[in-house]
Design a protein around this motif. Structure first.
Motif, short mmCIF file in Angstrom:
data_model
loop_
_atom_site.label_atom_id
_atom_site.label_comp_id
_atom_site.label_asym_id
_atom_site.label_seq_id
_atom_site.Cartn_x
_atom_site.Cartn_y
_atom_site.Cartn_z
N SER A 70 0.83 -1.21 0.00
CA SER A 70 0.00 0.00 0.00
C SER A 70 0.86 1.25 0.00
O SER A 70 0.52 2.26 -0.62
CB SER A 70 -0.92 0.02 1.22
OG SER A 70 -1.77 -1.10 1.19
N ASP A 175 -5.89 -1.02 -5.02
CA ASP A 175 -5.38 -1.69 -3.82
C ASP A 175 -6.45 -2.56 -3.19
O ASP A 175 -7.25 -2.10 -2.39
CB ASP A 175 -4.88 -0.64 -2.82
CG ASP A 175 -4.06 -1.28 -1.70
OD1 ASP A 175 -4.09 -2.52 -1.58
OD2 ASP A 175 -3.42 -0.53 -0.95
N GLU A 176 -6.47 -3.82 -3.56
CA GLU A 176 -7.35 -4.85 -2.97
C GLU A 176 -8.73 -4.37 -2.56
O GLU A 176 -9.26 -4.76 -1.53
CB GLU A 176 -6.68 -5.54 -1.78
CG GLU A 176 -6.18 -4.61 -0.69
CD GLU A 176 -5.40 -5.37 0.37
OE1 GLU A 176 -5.50 -6.61 0.41
OE2 GLU A 176 -4.70 -4.73 1.15
MG MG Z 1 -2.27 -2.63 2.16
#
Ligand code: MG
Ligand code: ATP
Lengths: 252, 254
Positions: A70, A175-176
């Motif tokens: 991240s 991001d996910e």
């Molecule tokens: Mg992360």
């Protein structure tokens, strides 16, 4: 063609602002310790990363919790600045960092689409023109005038992805956020990302879902404690990663 | 050109968001911003005119003319302490000029102040006075100076509060103290000899003096206007420098 994203010996460390966020009073009362804290070694989240991503490439980052994925995406999005090293990004970036990114929870879905679009560099008229398409894509017609604090995680993910997908990104950072969408929406996202790849959009994906990475990415990078452990073909990298995790001692 | 359009839209959208988040409705927000200074004026009138019998003509009007601009300053500067925390979800996730958040907040309060000018005009009429045509010229000028000064201070307060989270309480204390050092409830001419020179160190004093003299007399004392302009520019550029230096760290300390 020059790379779309270029990192040159990038390191990122987070200071331990412990005494600072405790306030002035604490800072002054514990002055010697506070000053020592300022000079204390900082937490290294990324160390010496050099890599480049070509335009049109689809790169998946994998790695354990706290590996720095991240942080890396934050650097690419320009939200964080590197401690040392240089990072160059060429093209319009649409970041989709975590759930509810760029949204305000008290505003309605509609207001949030406007806000998010303006924050990402569009004018109001440009967003207004796409508003209906965004709502339809997210399939949130019935909820679009509700404050988004009432949305479920999956609905937030839909809204976020729908906005990012309609802003003509040249570089899409995800991001996910997609993992919480239902199966149908994940299919839709994968299809959209495949279409983006066809159109030459650069994709950077962070995910713990190896199937996503296999389906979407042409290259995978394994981050391990702030360093690139392996970089290459998704199958090879994912296999090596899973290999190692399977050796990890299981819980009691 | 596009850049200008886009920046304008950014501040406008953030301002609209500010109104919605803070007051839930724009009408309520407006009523609140008018009611607050009027209540303060009523309390001070009771204390100083009715109880302590200050010998001053049109004291209620005098209070109102200073309290409305003061309230803009106080509201913005106090809200600045938490404005970045309140916008954490957008600051952490999207790269955009962070100062826009502060500017939008100051503009929101400034807009409310502008909308309260008709209230001041109405009170003037009730008192047998009348608004002057010269307002059209001076009001925009003073507005810009006031906005610049408030923005400068807000930028510093907002940025520093992320690193020292108790800034908020210090700001409340500071604003309250400054209120009594600023000629809002008394006139600058009433301050006795050795203390009147202290006014020169108060950035808000010349502005409030200008606003009041504009509302009550239709003119602006040029020497005060000069020092108001100097303060405003100095503080704005100082604030921008501090903010620019700290803003790359915002996302990691939020
Ligand atoms: Mg992360
Ligand atoms: N704002 C912050 N302040 C201090 N440390 C931070 C901050 N953000 C992240 N870190 C630290 O940096 C390291 C990397 O965090 P990061 O969020 O990049 O991990 P990640 O790879 O995304 O993990 P996950 O898979 O859990 O999302 C972690 O050790 C974390 O504690």
């Amino acid at each position: 063609m020059p790379p779309a994203i270029e990192l040159f010996h990038v390191a990122k460390s987070y200071p331990l602002y412990r005494s600072l966020s405790a306030g002035f009073k604490h800072f002054l009362l514990h002055l010697p310790r506070s000053l020592q804290d300022l000079r204390a070694p900082r937490h290294l989240a990324l160390r010496d990363i050099t890599l480049s991503i070509a335009p049109g490439e689809a790169v998946g980052f994998i790695g354990g919790n706290g590996a720095g994925k991240s942080t890396l995406l934050g650097l690419m999005a320009g939200v964080l600045s590197p401690t040392t090293g240089r990072i160059t990004v060429r093209g319009r970036v649409c970041p989709l960092l975590e759930l509810g990114a760029g949204f305000h929870f008290e505003l309605t879905g509609r207001d949030n689409i406007l806000l998010n679009g303006v924050l990402l560099g569009l004018t109001r008229t440009e967003i207004q023109a796409r508003l209906e398409a965004i709502v339809a894509y997210a399939e949130l017609e019935a909820f679009i005038d509700q404050p988004i604090r009432t949305y479920s995680s999956g609905m937030l993910a839909r809204l976020g992805f729908a906005v990012a997908a309609h802003l003509d990104p040249e570089i899409l950072l995800v991001d996910e956020t997609l993992a919480v969408g239902d199966a149908r929406f994940q299919k839709k996202c994968q299809a959209t990302m495949a279409a983006f790849r066809q159109a030459g959009v650069t994709l950077v994906l962070v995910s713990h879902n190896m199937d996503d990475v296999r389906a979407v990415c042409s290259r995978a990078i394994w981050l391990d404690r702030g360093q690139v452990r392996l970089d290459g073909d998704p199958t090879t990298v994912i296999d090596a990663y899973l290999q190692e995790t399977s050796h990890a001692p299981a819980g009691p | 050109m596009r850049w200008l359009r886009q920046s304008l839209d950014l501040v406008l959208t953030l301002t609209a968001k500010e109104v919605k988040v803070r007051y839930k409705s724009s009408v309520l927000g407006y009523l609140w911003s008018v009611a607050m200074p009027l209540c303060l004026a009523a309390v001070f009138y009771l204390a100083f005119k009715v109880v302590m019998r200050v010998p001053m003509e049109h004291y209620a009007l005098f209070l109102v003319c200073g309290l409305f601009p003061w309230q803009w300053f106080a509201n913005s500067v106090q809200a600045a302490a938490t404005i970045l925390l309140g916008n954490a979800s957008i600051i952490k996730k999207v790269a955009f000029p962070r100062a826009a958040v502060c500017l939008a907040m100051v503009m929101n309060d400034g807009l409310h102040f502008l909308l309260s000018v008709p209230v001041i005009a109405g009170l003037l009429l009730i008192a047998g006075k009348h608004p002057s045509l010269s307002w059209l010229f001076w009001l925009p000028l003073l507005f810009v100076l006031h906005a610049a000064l408030v923005t400068g201070i807000s930028l510093v307060v907002a940025a520093v509060n992320l690193f020292f989270r108790d800034m908020e309480r210090l700001v409340v204390l500071g604003v309250t103290l400054l209120f009594y050092f600023t000629p809002v409830i008394y006139s600058e001419t009433m301050v006795p000899a050795p203390y009147d020179s202290l006014l020169a160190f108060n950035p808000m004093a010349p502005l409030i003096i200008c606003w009041r003299s504009l509302f009550l007399g239709g003119g602006v004392p040029l020497e005060h206007l000069g020092s108001a302009a100097l303060w405003a520019m100095g503080i704005l550029f100082g604030g921008m420098a501090v903010f620019r230096r700290l803003s790359p760290r915002f996302a990691e300390v939020l």
